[in-house]
Design an enzyme around this catalytic site. Structure first.
Site, PDB file in Angstrom:
ATOM      1  N   HIS A  62       0.853  -0.964  -0.203  1.00 11.29           N
ATOM      2  CA  HIS A  62      -0.322   0.349   0.067  1.00 11.29           C
ATOM      3  C   HIS A  62       1.454   1.144  -0.158  1.00 11.29           C
ATOM      4  CE1 HIS A  62      -2.700   3.151   1.817  1.00 11.29           C
ATOM      5  NE2 HIS A  62      -3.888   2.619   1.455  1.00 11.29           N
ATOM      6  N   ARG A 109      -2.486   1.018  -4.458  1.00  9.23           N
ATOM      7  CA  ARG A 109      -2.294  -0.354  -4.591  1.00  9.23           C
ATOM      8  C   ARG A 109      -2.058  -0.995  -5.977  1.00  9.23           C
ATOM      9  NH1 ARG A 109      -7.117  -2.399  -0.563  1.00  9.23           N
ATOM     10  NH2 ARG A 109      -7.739  -0.429  -1.510  1.00  9.23           N
ATOM     11  N   LYS A 158      -5.683  -0.528  -8.581  1.00 12.37           N
ATOM     12  CA  LYS A 158      -6.446   0.139  -8.214  1.00 12.37           C
ATOM     13  C   LYS A 158      -6.872   1.267  -9.016  1.00 12.37           C
ATOM     14  CE  LYS A 158      -7.969  -1.751  -4.522  1.00 12.37           C
ATOM     15  NZ  LYS A 158      -9.513  -2.629  -4.176  1.00 12.37           N
ATOM     16  N   ASP A 193      -5.277   8.452  -7.713  1.00 17.95           N
ATOM     17  CA  ASP A 193      -5.662   9.195  -6.655  1.00 17.95           C
ATOM     18  C   ASP A 193      -4.523  10.466  -6.251  1.00 17.95           C
ATOM     19  OD1 ASP A 193      -6.520  10.225  -3.545  1.00 17.95           O
ATOM     20  OD2 ASP A 193      -7.006   8.149  -3.320  1.00 17.95           O
ATOM     21  N   CYS A 242      -4.129  12.127  -3.273  1.00 16.05           N
ATOM     22  CA  CYS A 242      -3.028  11.873  -2.196  1.00 16.05           C
ATOM     23  C   CYS A 242      -1.575  10.757  -2.317  1.00 16.05           C
ATOM     24  CB  CYS A 242      -4.005  11.040  -1.126  1.00 16.05           C
ATOM     25  SG  CYS A 242      -4.565   9.113  -0.964  1.00 16.05           S
ATOM     26  N   TYR A 243      -1.944   9.819  -3.316  1.00 13.95           N
ATOM     27  CA  TYR A 243      -0.774   9.424  -3.582  1.00 13.95           C
ATOM     28  C   TYR A 243       0.139   9.608  -4.328  1.00 13.95           C
ATOM     29  CZ  TYR A 243      -3.865   5.588  -1.502  1.00 13.95           C
ATOM     30  OH  TYR A 243      -4.238   4.572  -0.661  1.00 13.95           O
ATOM     31  N   ASP A 296      -9.377  13.982  -4.096  1.00 15.17           N
ATOM     32  CA  ASP A 296      -8.697  12.516  -4.864  1.00 15.17           C
ATOM     33  C   ASP A 296      -8.949  12.500  -6.730  1.00 15.17           C
ATOM     34  OD1 ASP A 296      -9.078   9.662  -5.944  1.00 15.17           O
ATOM     35  OD2 ASP A 296     -10.559   9.123  -4.288  1.00 15.17           O
ATOM     36  N   ASP A 300     -11.277  17.586  -0.113  1.00 12.05           N
ATOM     37  CA  ASP A 300     -11.047  18.065   1.532  1.00 12.05           C
ATOM     38  C   ASP A 300     -10.080  18.741   1.690  1.00 12.05           C
ATOM     39  OD1 ASP A 300      -9.514  14.956   1.846  1.00 12.05           O
ATOM     40  OD2 ASP A 300     -11.363  14.357   0.558  1.00 12.05           O
ATOM     41  N   HIS A 325      -6.367  15.304   1.489  1.00 11.13           N
ATOM     42  CA  HIS A 325      -6.359  15.439  -0.067  1.00 11.13           C
ATOM     43  C   HIS A 325      -5.863  16.570  -0.503  1.00 11.13           C
ATOM     44  CE1 HIS A 325      -8.457  11.874  -0.039  1.00 11.13           C
ATOM     45  NE2 HIS A 325      -7.605  11.329  -1.489  1.00 11.13           N
TER      46      HIS A 325
END
Length: 483
Positions: free
Chosen positions: A241, A296, A299, A302, A304-305, A372, A379, A382
């Protein structure tokens, strides 16, 4: 302009493939006509989003985050810092008073007033204090009860080197990262606290190369005394992750001074950097995904990654894994780094421009704040990690041996004990991160530029130096810019 190719499809439709197709269709609408001229960063809108949350309070949907109050404040304050904005003295003091209300009477910080001490909000509270705090009465820094905090840290340490995130809670490598950052910033490092931690982190690496949240230790019973921890088996629990991988790798970087002080005869724990690097590059999205990162395998991308995965490459570079960019000419590898260095690899392994494009074109919400991916709302979580990821993609921040030598030269008292040697080594190592001048890669207008952030702590260099100089009682040499 031709459209990017869709992700391969094996004609076996599932909920996963449906979500992937839907996401690609939405992202395609955000693809810029000119890849080199993405949407500009709407700083004013993002600042208004953050100020509104800070001054007026968070919307009612944040009630579910009642146990994450330190995180909400840290995400907000660090977002300001990355964008080059500071709070006025009055709001700084309000933030300090709010943070200190979260300190637990038995040490550490909870997720809100009266809540149990927990490693994760302790990190967030201390980082928030690094941004707004100061020495002296009412400044927050000197009101941190470090003695009780240390006792709390020792009380949640497990015999296998892992840490419970709170009393009667679970083991999680994010807790290890949060604890290590806190003890580095507040001058609370001891060999006792670090013993067994490297092996614990190593055991969380999965077959894919990334890291899971924890591992399963096994013990051998002894006729007398406590059972003995077995080196093997110690399988990781769960899949690789992005968040766990960043926390594990950043923890590994923080542990390098400690490992260097161990006896040469001891066998060091080691990570499989080749599988780790392969996993990291494979979770960057394709052109139709605008180059965002996934958390991951299999998936969706996103925002945040952008930090949790995109931020890993500077950490790998500090270990001699990714090319030779951003290193002093007189840099010397340690023995285990020489074995892992790949001279034929450079930063083209990941697409910095594509990541910036994803954040600018898909990560920004029209009403302010970052997200995201579209059509999700913005938010505070993020917002920070998209901005921090944008910073990591723009700047080359590296460990400078010349900077580290200058810091060691200014150390006030000769370190004699191993504890003092550890303090000096970790202090100089943490503060030797330096931005390589003239190598910033800003996609689009220069107004898109973010401040550089510390690759391990996710604080600006100024805030990192300020709080560490205070707690270590050391003088940090000024940074001389080349003319």
């Amino acid at each position: 302009m031709s459209q990017p190719r869709r992700s391969p499809h094996d004609s076996y439709e599932t909920e996963t493939t449906d979500h992937q197709t839907e996401t690609e269709t939405i992202l395609l609408k955000h693809l810029p006509l000119n890849p080199d001229s993405p949407s500009p960063l709407q700083k004013d809108a993002h600042l208004q989003f953050l100020v509104r949350n800070l001054i007026q309070g968070f919307p009612s949907r944040y009630i579910s985050q009642d146990a994450s109050q330190p995180w909400l404040l840290y995400w907000t304050l660090q977002s300001f810092s990355v964008m080059g904005v500071a709070l006025d003295p009055n709001n700084k003091q309000k933030a300090i008073d709010t943070i200190m209300a979260w300190q637990h009477p038995d040490g550490g910080f909870g997720g809100g007033p009266g809540q149990a001490a927990h490693l994760l909000p302790t990190y967030a509270a201390v980082c928030a204090l690094a941004i707004v705090g100061r020495p002296g009465p009412g400044g927050g820094w000197d009101q941190i009860d470090r003695e009780k905090m240390y006792k709390f840290f020792v009380s949640v340490k497990q015999s296998d080197g892992a840490f419970l995130v709170a009393h009667h809670a679970e083991v999680d490598v994010r807790g290890t990262y949060c604890l290590l950052v806190t003890v580095h910033l507040l001058n609370m490092l001891t060999p006792e606290l670090l013993e067994g931690v490297p092996a614990s982190i190593m055991s969380c690496q999965t077959y894919e190369g990334g890291f899971s949240s924890a591992s399963q230790p096994y013990f051998s019973p002894e006729p007398e005394g406590p059972p003995t921890l077995l080196d093997s088996p110690r399988p990781p629990l769960g899949e690789a992750h992005g968040g766990y991988t960043f926390c594990s790798l950043a923890s590994w970087v923080m542990l390098q001074p400690y490992l260097a002080l161990q006896k040469p005869s001891l066998q060091w724990p080691s990570l499989n950097f080749k599988t780790l690097l392969r996993w990291l590059v494979q979770v960057q999205g394709s052109e139709i995904e605008l180059g965002g990162f996934k958390g991951r395998t299999n998936k969706l991308v996103d925002g945040c990654y952008s930090w949790w995965v995109g931020g890993c490459f500077a950490l790998l570079s500090s270990l001699g894994i990714v090319g030779a960019h951003g290193r002093d000419d007189n840099h010397e590898f340690t023995a285990h780094q020489e074995d892992e260095a790949w001279d034929d690899i450079d930063d083209s392994l990941w697409d910095r421009a594509a990541l910036q494009r994803y954040i600018l074109c898909a990560g920004q919400h029209p009403a302010g704040g970052l997200r995201d991916k579209p059509p999700k709302p913005a938010d505070s979580y993020h917002t920070l990690y998209c901005l921090a990821g944008l910073s990591s993609a723009q700047h080359n921040v590296f460990l400078s041996s010349a900077r580290q030598d200058a810091i060691v030269h200014c150390w006030k008292t000769p370190p004699e004990s191993m504890h003092e040697q550890l303090r000096q080594a970790c202090f100089s190592h943490s503060l030797s991160w330096t931005e390589e001048e003239g190598t910033s890669r800003i996609l689009g207008a220069q107004s898109n530029r973010m401040n550089a952030t510390h690759p391990v702590f996710n604080l600006t260099m100024t805030h990192t130096e300020g709080i560490m100089a205070h707690f270590y009682k050391q003088t940090i040499p000024s940074r001389h810019k080349k003319t």
